[in-house]
Write an enzyme that holds these catalytic residues in place. Structure first.
Site, PDB file in Angstrom:
ATOM      1  N   GLY A  14       0.805  -1.219   0.000  1.00 14.50           N
ATOM      2  CA  GLY A  14       0.000   0.000   0.000  1.00 14.50           C
ATOM      3  C   GLY A  14       0.841   1.273   0.000  1.00 14.50           C
ATOM      4  O   GLY A  14       0.476   2.269  -0.642  1.00 14.50           O
ATOM      5  N   ASN A  15       2.005   1.232   0.697  1.00 12.70           N
ATOM      6  CA  ASN A  15       2.833   2.443   0.814  1.00 12.70           C
ATOM      7  C   ASN A  15       3.439   2.888  -0.521  1.00 12.70           C
ATOM      8  O   ASN A  15       3.897   4.017  -0.643  1.00 12.70           O
ATOM      9  CB  ASN A  15       3.940   2.242   1.863  1.00 12.70           C
ATOM     10  N   LYS A 132     -12.700  -9.003   5.837  1.00 11.90           N
ATOM     11  CA  LYS A 132     -12.012  -7.787   5.389  1.00 11.90           C
ATOM     12  C   LYS A 132     -12.935  -6.582   5.460  1.00 11.90           C
ATOM     13  O   LYS A 132     -13.932  -6.505   4.739  1.00 11.90           O
ATOM     14  CB  LYS A 132     -11.588  -7.962   3.920  1.00 11.90           C
ATOM     15  N   LYS A 217      -3.520  -9.490  -2.047  1.00 10.19           N
ATOM     16  CA  LYS A 217      -2.676  -9.274  -3.227  1.00 10.19           C
ATOM     17  C   LYS A 217      -1.388 -10.101  -3.195  1.00 10.19           C
ATOM     18  O   LYS A 217      -0.869 -10.472  -4.247  1.00 10.19           O
ATOM     19  CB  LYS A 217      -2.355  -7.791  -3.440  1.00 10.19           C
ATOM     20  N   LYS A 279       1.954 -12.626   3.430  1.00  7.62           N
ATOM     21  CA  LYS A 279       3.231 -12.480   2.707  1.00  7.62           C
ATOM     22  C   LYS A 279       4.093 -13.721   2.921  1.00  7.62           C
ATOM     23  O   LYS A 279       4.681 -14.262   1.984  1.00  7.62           O
ATOM     24  CB  LYS A 279       3.997 -11.233   3.195  1.00  7.62           C
TER      25      LYS A 279
HETATM   26  P1  ADP Z   1       1.137  -4.028   2.608  1.00  2.31           P
HETATM   27  O1  ADP Z   1       0.323  -2.908   2.117  1.00  2.31           O
HETATM   28  O2  ADP Z   1       2.573  -3.918   2.206  1.00  2.31           O
HETATM   29  O3  ADP Z   1       0.557  -5.396   2.295  1.00  2.31           O
HETATM   30  P2  ADP Z   1       0.537  -4.646   5.411  1.00  2.31           P
HETATM   31  O4  ADP Z   1       0.164  -3.618   6.422  1.00  2.31           O
HETATM   32  O5  ADP Z   1      -0.508  -5.594   4.944  1.00  2.31           O
HETATM   33  O6  ADP Z   1       1.192  -3.844   4.202  1.00  2.31           O
HETATM   34  O7  ADP Z   1       1.772  -5.520   5.956  1.00  2.31           O
HETATM   35  C1  ADP Z   1       2.944  -4.922   6.477  1.00  2.31           C
HETATM   36  C2  ADP Z   1       2.839  -4.769   7.991  1.00  2.31           C
HETATM   37  O8  ADP Z   1       2.922  -6.049   8.627  1.00  2.31           O
HETATM   38  C3  ADP Z   1       3.949  -4.011   8.640  1.00  2.31           C
HETATM   39  O9  ADP Z   1       3.745  -2.615   8.570  1.00  2.31           O
HETATM   40  C4  ADP Z   1       3.912  -4.538  10.094  1.00  2.31           C
HETATM   41  O10 ADP Z   1       3.228  -3.615  10.919  1.00  2.31           O
HETATM   42  C5  ADP Z   1       3.082  -5.798  10.023  1.00  2.31           C
HETATM   43  N1  ADP Z   1       3.650  -6.976  10.653  1.00  2.31           N
HETATM   44  C6  ADP Z   1       2.936  -7.851  11.382  1.00  2.31           C
HETATM   45  N2  ADP Z   1       3.697  -8.846  11.826  1.00  2.31           N
HETATM   46  C7  ADP Z   1       4.963  -8.623  11.385  1.00  2.31           C
HETATM   47  C8  ADP Z   1       6.212  -9.325  11.510  1.00  2.31           C
HETATM   48  N3  ADP Z   1       6.292 -10.467  12.186  1.00  2.31           N
HETATM   49  N4  ADP Z   1       7.291  -8.796  10.904  1.00  2.31           N
HETATM   50  C9  ADP Z   1       7.208  -7.649  10.209  1.00  2.31           C
HETATM   51  N5  ADP Z   1       6.053  -6.926  10.057  1.00  2.31           N
HETATM   52  C10 ADP Z   1       4.932  -7.416  10.631  1.00  2.31           C
HETATM   53 MG    MG Z   2      -1.272  -6.245   3.040  1.00  5.07          MG
END
Ligand code: ADP
Ligand code: MG
Length: 316
Positions: A14-15, A132, A217, A279
């Site tokens: 998203g960023n 969601k 995604k 992820k």
């Molecule tokens: P994106 O838009 O990239 O999919 P998300 O918010 O869905 O972003 O996923 C990234 C976030 O996952 C990070 O900002 C962090 O806060 C969170 N997160 C949760 N658990 C972990 C972990 N074990 N290690 C790293 N980040 C984590």
């Molecule tokens: Mg995400």
């Protein structure tokens, strides 16, 4: 001439399009995308064959609001059509700024967006448990009015901030346009596909039918990467990689790890469900399905992520 340079699927978080503190104007989104496409242009110039997958969380939320607020003038479209709208406008921004950047560097590589459908299973348990939150917040009264007209919707309290619509997030099974995407990438075009995880569709006897759901995604990017025989799946987000005890004082970055080791940590519950969990799952699946390498890294470290010096590098 078809070259043998490796195919890399980049999944943009998203960023890459919108920062957490921004409103979401066209200009803000364009500027953010521009700094990402500048990095991607370097890879393309280095000969990488690239497919770009992007998220659409805030954008589909905004699109749903536009449709709902405008319904006294024009009929609102279903959620899957809103998904297609966001793939269109985000693909437009990405392809325009990447093409401009490549042209500036004297490259003639073609860039194209594919509106992408992703098949989900009608009997996926996710359809029974919408998880969601999307779109606007409602008061209790607004919620009751909405449910009188649309008893099919699930509108629940969202973390004490008001009521919100919840939709299912089923597991992606197959990218309908996978073969078209593969042909374009084989021939050196840069392709933007599976935006927002793809438009969720179910297979009915002789046709495909859009459904009211959203697909993660990162999981969709894995399906695509596997189906086009990509070598690497690179998931770019707003943290430096996968951490153990994330957010605690003793958090540790996992730099190099095998999929089975990562799976052991996942089973122990180290990775949050709606964010890092998918992820990690996408990375594990990609290697199990024949991929060589998955990387989870910070968007700003794209170069290092590709070279193997940044983020969490997952290999057998
Ligand atoms: P994106 O838009 O990239 O999919 P998300 O918010 O869905 O972003 O996923 C990234 C976030 O996952 C990070 O900002 C962090 O806060 C969170 N997160 C949760 N658990 C972990 C972990 N074990 N290690 C790293 N980040 C984590
Ligand atoms: Mg995400």
């Amino acid at each position: 001439m078809v070259s043998r340079t490796p195919i890399t699927v980049l999944a943009l978080g998203g960023n890459a399009i919108l920062q957490r503190n921004q409103k979401g104007t066209f200009e803000e989104q364009y500027e953010n995308v521009k700094s990402t496409t500048t990095q991607i242009a370097t890879l393309v110039n280095d000969g990488f064959r690239i497919v770009i997958v992007h998220g659409n969380g805030p954008q589909i939320g905004a699109t749903v609001i536009r449709h709902e607020m405008g319904q006294t003038k024009v009929p609102p479209l279903p959620l899957h059509a809103c998904g297609a709208e966001t793939q269109g406008f985000l693909g437009y921004i990405i392809q325009q700024s990447l093409r401009d950047e490549l042209a500036r560097r004297g490259s003639k590589r073609a860039v194209a967006t594919i509106i992408t459908q992703v098949i989900v299973d009608e009997s996926d348990p996710a359809f029974k448990h919408p998880s969601k939150p999307i779109g606007p917040f409602y008061t209790k009264e607004q919620r009751d009015t909405l449910l009188r007209d649309r008893s099919d919707l699930v509108v629940e309290e969202d973390s004490g901030r008001g009521y919100r619509r919840f939709v299912p997030s089923p597991d992606p099974k197959e990218v309908v346009e996978g073969e078209a995407i593969r042909v374009l990438v084989e021939n050196e075009s840069v392709v933007i596909a599976c935006g927002g995880g793809g438009i969720p569709v179910i297979r009915q006897r002789t046709r495909l039918q859009g459904v009211e759901a959203v697909i993660d995604k990162d999981l969709a990017a894995e399906r695509l990467a596997t189906s086009i025989h990509a070598e690497s799946l690179v998931i770019l987000t707003d943290v430096d990689g996968v951490y153990l005890d994330y957010g605690k004082t003793d958090q540790r970055l996992l730099s190099n790890i095998s999929p089975s080791e990562l799976e052991t940590y996942a089973q122990k519950g180290y990775f949050a469900k709606g964010s890092m969990g998918p992820k990690v799952e996408a990375a594990i699946r990609f290697l199990r399905n024949g991929g060589k390498r998955a990387v989870i890294a910070n968007l700003g470290d794209l170069g290092g992520a590709i070279k193997g010096s940044a983020g969490t590098q997952v290999r057998n």
